[in-house]
Motif scaffolding. Structure first.
Motif, short mmCIF file in Angstrom:
data_model
loop_
_atom_site.label_atom_id
_atom_site.label_comp_id
_atom_site.label_asym_id
_atom_site.label_seq_id
_atom_site.Cartn_x
_atom_site.Cartn_y
_atom_site.Cartn_z
N PHE A 1 5.55 2.35 -2.31
CA PHE A 1 5.18 1.14 -3.04
C PHE A 1 6.45 0.36 -3.37
CE2 PHE A 1 2.70 4.88 -4.18
CZ PHE A 1 1.49 4.57 -3.59
N HIS A 2 6.56 -0.81 -2.77
CA HIS A 2 7.77 -1.62 -2.91
C HIS A 2 7.43 -2.88 -3.71
CE1 HIS A 2 9.64 0.94 0.16
NE2 HIS A 2 8.50 0.84 0.80
N ARG A 3 7.91 -2.94 -4.94
CA ARG A 3 7.69 -4.13 -5.77
C ARG A 3 8.76 -5.16 -5.39
NH1 ARG A 3 5.35 -2.77 -11.71
NH2 ARG A 3 4.16 -0.89 -11.20
N MET A 4 8.30 -6.24 -4.77
CA MET A 4 9.24 -7.19 -4.19
C MET A 4 9.54 -8.38 -5.10
SD MET A 4 9.75 -5.45 -1.54
CE MET A 4 11.02 -6.55 -0.95
N GLY A 5 8.76 -8.55 -6.18
CA GLY A 5 9.01 -9.67 -7.07
C GLY A 5 7.72 -10.33 -7.51
N SER A 6 7.80 -11.61 -7.79
CA SER A 6 6.65 -12.35 -8.29
C SER A 6 5.61 -12.55 -7.19
CB SER A 6 7.09 -13.71 -8.84
OG SER A 6 7.73 -14.47 -7.82
N TYR A 7 4.45 -13.08 -7.57
CA TYR A 7 3.36 -13.29 -6.62
C TYR A 7 3.84 -14.09 -5.40
CZ TYR A 7 -1.01 -14.93 -4.63
OH TYR A 7 -2.02 -15.22 -3.75
N GLY A 8 3.56 -13.58 -4.24
CA GLY A 8 3.99 -14.19 -2.98
C GLY A 8 5.16 -13.46 -2.33
N ALA A 9 5.93 -12.72 -3.14
CA ALA A 9 7.11 -12.03 -2.60
C ALA A 9 6.71 -10.87 -1.69
CB ALA A 9 7.99 -11.53 -3.74
N GLY A 10 5.59 -10.22 -1.98
CA GLY A 10 5.13 -9.14 -1.12
C GLY A 10 4.82 -9.64 0.28
N MET A 11 4.15 -10.79 0.36
CA MET A 11 3.80 -11.35 1.67
C MET A 11 5.03 -11.83 2.42
SD MET A 11 1.01 -11.49 3.38
CE MET A 11 -0.20 -11.37 2.06
N GLN A 12 5.98 -12.41 1.69
CA GLN A 12 7.22 -12.83 2.34
C GLN A 12 7.93 -11.63 2.96
OE1 GLN A 12 8.68 -16.21 2.47
NE2 GLN A 12 9.70 -15.09 4.09
N ALA A 13 7.98 -10.53 2.22
CA ALA A 13 8.61 -9.31 2.74
C ALA A 13 7.85 -8.78 3.94
CB ALA A 13 8.68 -8.25 1.64
N LYS A 14 6.51 -8.84 3.88
CA LYS A 14 5.71 -8.29 4.97
C LYS A 14 5.91 -9.05 6.28
CE LYS A 14 2.79 -5.99 7.38
NZ LYS A 14 1.34 -6.02 7.26
N VAL A 15 5.94 -10.37 6.22
CA VAL A 15 6.08 -11.11 7.48
C VAL A 15 7.47 -10.92 8.07
CG1 VAL A 15 4.28 -12.78 6.87
CG2 VAL A 15 6.69 -13.34 6.39
N LEU A 16 8.48 -10.73 7.21
CA LEU A 16 9.81 -10.43 7.73
C LEU A 16 9.83 -9.04 8.36
CD1 LEU A 16 12.04 -11.88 4.86
CD2 LEU A 16 11.57 -12.90 7.10
N ASN A 17 9.20 -8.08 7.71
CA ASN A 17 9.10 -6.73 8.28
C ASN A 17 8.36 -6.76 9.61
OD1 ASN A 17 8.99 -3.59 7.87
ND2 ASN A 17 6.89 -4.20 8.33
N ASN A 18 7.26 -7.52 9.68
CA ASN A 18 6.48 -7.56 10.91
C ASN A 18 7.19 -8.31 12.03
OD1 ASN A 18 4.56 -6.15 9.51
ND2 ASN A 18 2.85 -7.38 10.26
N LEU A 19 8.03 -9.25 11.66
CA LEU A 19 8.84 -9.92 12.69
C LEU A 19 9.78 -8.91 13.33
CD1 LEU A 19 9.78 -12.39 14.20
CD2 LEU A 19 11.24 -12.99 12.25
N LEU A 20 10.37 -8.05 12.53
CA LEU A 20 11.22 -7.00 13.07
C LEU A 20 10.40 -6.00 13.89
CD1 LEU A 20 14.12 -5.97 13.17
CD2 LEU A 20 13.66 -4.68 11.07
N ALA A 21 9.22 -5.65 13.38
CA ALA A 21 8.34 -4.73 14.12
C ALA A 21 7.93 -5.32 15.46
CB ALA A 21 7.11 -4.41 13.29
N ALA A 22 7.66 -6.62 15.48
CA ALA A 22 7.30 -7.27 16.74
C ALA A 22 8.45 -7.21 17.73
CB ALA A 22 6.90 -8.72 16.48
N SER A 23 9.67 -7.40 17.23
CA SER A 23 10.85 -7.31 18.10
C SER A 23 10.98 -5.92 18.69
CB SER A 23 12.12 -7.67 17.31
OG SER A 23 12.02 -8.95 16.72
N ASN A 24 10.79 -4.89 17.83
CA ASN A 24 10.86 -3.51 18.32
C ASN A 24 9.76 -3.21 19.33
OD1 ASN A 24 13.09 -2.82 16.73
ND2 ASN A 24 11.82 -2.22 14.99
#
Length: 267
Positions: free
Chosen positions: A150-173
């Protein structure tokens, strides 16, 4: 009245998430217009809405999210609702815009997850969470039932911002792992031996390490499968790119994923 959690979108991720909630002894039911066959999943809006205090959305995209929250289902208007958890992977800009459209007494948490279907089935998902700290604290029993990290990324919206960045890296891999496996086939290399090497070497990545257990590892692109969802997720990341950013590399990754063909099993 017994408060209840509802999971909207009981497909490859939502159904095991619902099962995990119920296995933890939490009252929960699912809503889905297609995935029927379980006594705990309904397509009846009134049945799903009864005693609902927490709504978890795990639908595919913005269009389906709109239908769930404001359109045909209109679950955001349920009078007993106190909390909405957005677990679909969507544009961070869209997710933030929901705050002005959802009644202010309803807590909004964005909590997209990672780990693929296997992690959902084993209740060990990783959640990237954004929202008010007190709101997140109140929802933690639900997250603990479904996940492990469970990664608390910040205020509302920060979780989604982190997820799309993570998935961009996952897509590259994903794109590069599939490419090197194709090249290895052309060189008549043993796939299993190569994957074992990658797992303990500098090329290690989640997709390669979990290749034999990730359900979409051999899929080609289709609009309604996980590869198609990954293409959509890259689009969500591009929507949140900083102004003036060079987006050429993410766009190449997106095109590469969209061009994937089914991969035949090979030893």
């Amino acid at each position: 009245m017994r408060s209840r959690t509802g999971v909207a979108g009981c497909g490859r991720m939502g159904a095991p998430m619902l099962a995990a909630l119920r296995a933890a002894g939490l009252p929960a039911r699912g809503y889905d217009v297609l995935q029927m066959g379980s006594p705990h999943i309904t397509d009846d809006i009134a049945v799903f809405s009864e005693d609902l205090d927490t709504l978890i959305t795990v639908v595919r995209d913005i269009e389906q999210t709109e239908a769930v929250l404001f359109g045909e289902q209109n679950f955001a208007a349920i009078p007993t609702l106190i909390r909405i958890i957005i677990s679909s992977t969507l544009s961070p800009k869209y997710v933030k815009s929901l705050r002005t459209r959802i009644p202010s007494h309803i807590a909004l948490i964005d909590a997209p997850m990672s780990g693929a279907q296997i992690a959902a089935q084993e209740a060990r998902l990783s959640f990237m969470i954004g929202g008010d700290s007190a709101d997140i604290d109140g929802a933690m029993p639900l997250f603990h039932a479904m996940g492990k990290h469970f990664h608390r990324m910040g205020s509302y919206g920060a979780g989604m911002q982190a997820k799309v960045l993570n998935n961009l890296l996952a897509a590259s891999n994903t794109a590069m792992t599939r490419l090197i496996l194709d090249w290895a086939d052309a060189a008549d290399m043993d796939r299993s031996a190569l994957l074992d090497l990658i797992h303990t070497s500098s090329g290690q990545n989640w997709f390669a390490s979990g290749f034999n257990s990730i359900e979409f590892s051999r899929d080609g692109f289709a609009p309604d499968n996980t590869i198609g969802i990954l293409v959509k997720d890259v689009a969500s990341a591009l929507d949140a790119a900083p102004e003036g950013a060079d987006t050429s590399l993410p766009e190449i990754v997106q095109r590469t994923i969209a061009a994937l063909k089914p991969r035949e099993p090979k030893g």
